[in-house]
Design an enzyme around this catalytic site. Sequence first.
Site, PDB file in Angstrom:
ATOM      1  N   ASP A   1    -109.640  -7.913 -27.668  1.00  0.00           N
ATOM      2  CA  ASP A   1    -108.639  -6.995 -28.226  1.00  0.00           C
ATOM      3  C   ASP A   1    -108.956  -6.628 -29.677  1.00  0.00           C
ATOM      4  O   ASP A   1    -109.126  -5.468 -30.006  1.00  0.00           O
ATOM      5  CB  ASP A   1    -107.228  -7.578 -28.101  1.00  0.00           C
ATOM      6  CG  ASP A   1    -106.125  -6.524 -28.205  1.00  0.00           C
ATOM      7  OD1 ASP A   1    -106.444  -5.332 -28.304  1.00  0.00           O
ATOM      8  OD2 ASP A   1    -104.933  -6.901 -28.169  1.00  0.00           O
TER       9      ASP A   1
ATOM     10  N   HIS B   1    -102.362   0.100 -22.201  1.00  0.00           N
ATOM     11  CA  HIS B   1    -101.576  -0.942 -22.842  1.00  0.00           C
ATOM     12  C   HIS B   1    -100.215  -0.884 -22.144  1.00  0.00           C
ATOM     13  O   HIS B   1     -99.532   0.142 -22.218  1.00  0.00           O
ATOM     14  CB  HIS B   1    -101.415  -0.650 -24.324  1.00  0.00           C
ATOM     15  CG  HIS B   1    -102.638  -0.924 -25.133  1.00  0.00           C
ATOM     16  ND1 HIS B   1    -103.804  -0.227 -24.986  1.00  0.00           N
ATOM     17  CD2 HIS B   1    -102.864  -1.850 -26.116  1.00  0.00           C
ATOM     18  CE1 HIS B   1    -104.710  -0.708 -25.839  1.00  0.00           C
ATOM     19  NE2 HIS B   1    -104.169  -1.684 -26.530  1.00  0.00           N
TER      20      HIS B   1
HETATM   21 FE   FE2 Z   1    -105.140  -3.497 -27.353  1.00  0.00          FE
END
Ligand code: FE2
Length: 438
Positions: free
Chosen positions: A319, A220
Site C-alpha cells: 500500500d 479501494h
Molecule cells: Fe491504497
Amino acid sequence: MLDLLVTGATLPDGRTGIDIAVADGRIVDVAPAIQAQAARVIDAAGLLVTPPFVDAHFHMDATLSYGLPRVNASGTLLEGIALWGELKPVLTEEAIAERALAYCDWAIARGLLAIRTHVDVCDPRLLAVRALLDVKKRVAPWLDLQLVAFPQDGVLRYSPARDDPGCKLSALQLLEQALDLGVDVVGGIPHFERTMADGAESVRLLCELAAARGLRVDMHCDESDDPLSRHIETLAFHTQRLGLHGRVTGSHLTSMHSMDNYYASKLIPLIAESGVNAVANPLINITLQGRQDSYPKRRGMTRVPELMAAGVTVAFGHDCVMDPWYSLGSGDMLEVAQMGLHVAQMTSQDAMRACFAAVTQNPARILGLDGYGLAPGCHADFVLLQARDAVEAIRLRATRLAVVRRGQIVASAAPAVSTLTLDGKQRAIDFLRSPPGC
Ligand code: FE2
C-alpha cells in the site's frame, strides 16, 4: 548449452533437491539432478527459490514523499488524504518519476518484480499518470508495473473547480483520459463518496466502464471502521451481473473486520460466488484503522482466513512506503506477510505458508501475470532466499541472495551472518533453524 542452472533448490511447495534450467529467458526444466552444461551455475545449497514477490496494492505516485509538505500529525487516513491534496498542486512529473524510480530500485533488490500501483487521476494535468506511464516503460525490462486509474477524491465527489477553475473535466472524464493514455485497470473509492447511494452508484458506473473496455477493476472498497460500509456487496453484485468473475478486486475491505458475524456469513459466500478477489494491506490497516477507538482497539484488517477458506483469492499489499499515510517500509513483501500473519493470527504451518502465497502466487493471479511460476515455459524470474522454506523466509524476512529476471541476475546480497566473539573465540551464526517435525 543452458544460460543458467540453479542446483539443489527447495521450492515453496516443499520439494527439495530441485534443479532449475534456464534458456532464452525461460525456465526449460525443473527436476532433480539435471545433467546439462550452463554458462552460469547458482548452487542454492538447499535454500528456498521462489517465484518473485508481487505487490497487488501500492501507491507509487506518493511513495518516498514522507514529510512533503509536512508530516501527517494525527496519523489518520483522512489527514493523509488532505495532506496528499496539499502536495498535489506543487508536484512535478520529474519529481514523481524520480521517487518512483528510486522505489523500483528498492523493489528489484527485494525480489519484488511486479507491482499494481494506483495512480491518482483527480488532477486536471494528470501529472502522476504521465509520470508513472513513463516509469512503467523504463522499468519494464526488470519489473512489471500495472497501473490503476484511481479517483482519490471520489469519482462523483471530486470537484474540478476547486483544483483548477479553468478545467471543467469531471473525475470520470479524467479517469477515461487516463485509460486512453494506457492505464490498465479501473479504480474507485466508493466509501469516500458523499453518500452510501453515491458510493453504490460509483461502483455501478465504474464496473460498467471496465466491462465496456474489457479491463480489470480494483477499488479501494470500505476502507472504514464503519460496519455498515457495505460497498463490497455492491461490487460483488455488479461483478456477477457483468460477467467480470476473477477480474475484479476489492482492496482493503476493512469494514468487514467490524461487521456483524451474521451479515459476514452471508457476504463472504457472495464474494466467493462472484469471483471478486480481496487485497488486505496489513501494515496500513493495523496503523490506520481503529483510530477513533479507545480500548479495545480494533485491528481493522479484513477477514483473511475466512475469505481464503471460502475460496477467495486473497493477497497482501504494501500500500504505502514513506508517504502521507505511512512513514516506514522498504519494499519488503516479507515484512508485509509477517504483519499479515500476526494480525490475522495465521500461525499454523499451513496458514503461514498461505501468508507466503499472499505475497507471491495469489497477487500474481490477481494481476493476471503471464508466465509466472516455477515450471517449464514460465519466465525465468525467481529469487534465492537465505531461508530453508517459506515459513523461515517470513520469520527471518530473509536476505535476497540473488534476484533473477528473464534468466539474468539483477540483484544480489551477501548472506546475513553475525560473528560472535565469546570466551575469546569467534564463530558465525545465520539464524537458520527449521523446527523439528516440520
Ligand atoms: Fe491504497
